[in-house]
Design an enzyme around this catalytic site. Sequence first.
Site, PDB file in Angstrom:
ATOM      1  NE  ARG A  89       1.468  -8.062  -0.670  1.00 34.07           N
ATOM      2  CZ  ARG A  89       0.188  -7.727  -0.486  1.00 34.07           C
ATOM      3  NH1 ARG A  89      -0.604  -7.591  -1.525  1.00 34.07           N
ATOM      4  NH2 ARG A  89      -0.268  -7.516   0.736  1.00 34.07           N
ATOM      5  CB  CYS A 134      -0.942  -0.007   1.205  1.00 34.21           C
ATOM      6  SG  CYS A 134      -2.248  -1.253   1.087  1.00 34.21           S
TER       7      CYS A 134
END
Length: 429
Positions: free
Chosen positions: A332, A262
């Site tokens: 990630r 994010c």
Amino acid sequence: MKSETMRRTISVTGLGYVGLPVAIAFARKGFNVVAFDVNTRRVEDLRVGHDSTREVDSTDFEGLGIFWTTNAFDLASADFHIITVPTPITEARLPDLGPLKAASRALGSVLKNGDIVVYESTVYPGATREVCVPILEVESGLTCDRDFSVGYSPERINPGDRQHRFETITKVVSASTRDTLDVVARTYGAVVEAGIFQATSIEVAEAAKVIENTQRDLNIALMNELALIFDKIGIRTNDVLKAARTKWNFLPFTPGLVGGHCIGVDPYYLTHKAEICGYHPEVILAGRRTNDGMGAFIARKLIKLLVQDGRITDARVGVLGLTFKEDVPDLRNSRVPDIIRELSEFGIEAIVHDPLANVEEAFEECAVRLSELCEFRDLDALILAVPHQAYLNDHASLFSMIRKGGTLFDVKSACEPAELPTYICYWSL
């Protein structure tokens, strides 16, 4: 008799950190759920109640009406479709809508009259209408807002956070028509306990998502820039922040490595759209440059200290933690590999350990070989990059890895300098 809302069958496409909790939550409330992912191993694990992301406990799978599948044709049995696939960036830091387009094609091939499609994946304002809807129309032969309709509801999942869950976070919803918005709001409202906020348009909801994380990114960038300044001055950033937090309206952000799906990604979706519109965003991109450069800064700081100590040629350096944040297995966009790569350019091959990261994924996604913790001994420098609780439970073992005169690089100030043995030096961001 079930209400009209409860009679709906929900499909969830993409069963990662976002999609799985969504599917579980709807099934818990009695909805029939079709859970689809292209990753065969992932689906097989979920069928037997195993979640490798650790977001859902095995007991939470019991007694739920979920049909797990890797066959997109099974989506046809649902009439309310939720798409939660990843939206990463390319090496050039441009939006990578490949997974979103593929999911839209797969769903479009089975879309029916009366279906509703809601996207939760992070996108730039306008992407749902400009990119996704045309694909759905081409694949289905149907027309949006005549035969089917769409909505957008930004995901707010925070990996590793058991307090702020899908059901307990206010859900922003939007849709292409007023009637569809009512259905989307009622459907999510049957599951989300924290309440529903109806955005005025799909574009507003899309924009709200990207600015939530852009704001956090910029606040952390400020803290990181302050850390660079205070390092030159010779004072500890954490000590400064402790003093500043005594003011009632000082925001409690801290410096660190900004990774994950994010915060380190979403700003680029907004800046991409801004540049399409002819505006070059300076503040947002400046913050991104600061945050993306912190790994290299930490490595170079360590190199300088090793040079001063005359240990550069045979230095032993260990790195604890590889995931993008503490106590989650998510790799990630982790910025820890930035430290490792920068050290390698100076001829230092650090050993790396992470108690949560998957060994194969670490090598495939980060090009990092994980080592056993027993190899961490007689280190000239130990970088506590990600302070997993497993490391903090035993400070004595942590400190014993470092040789006399070596340095603990405590990136997130997880330890207090006073706790260290006198023979160990200390540095924090």
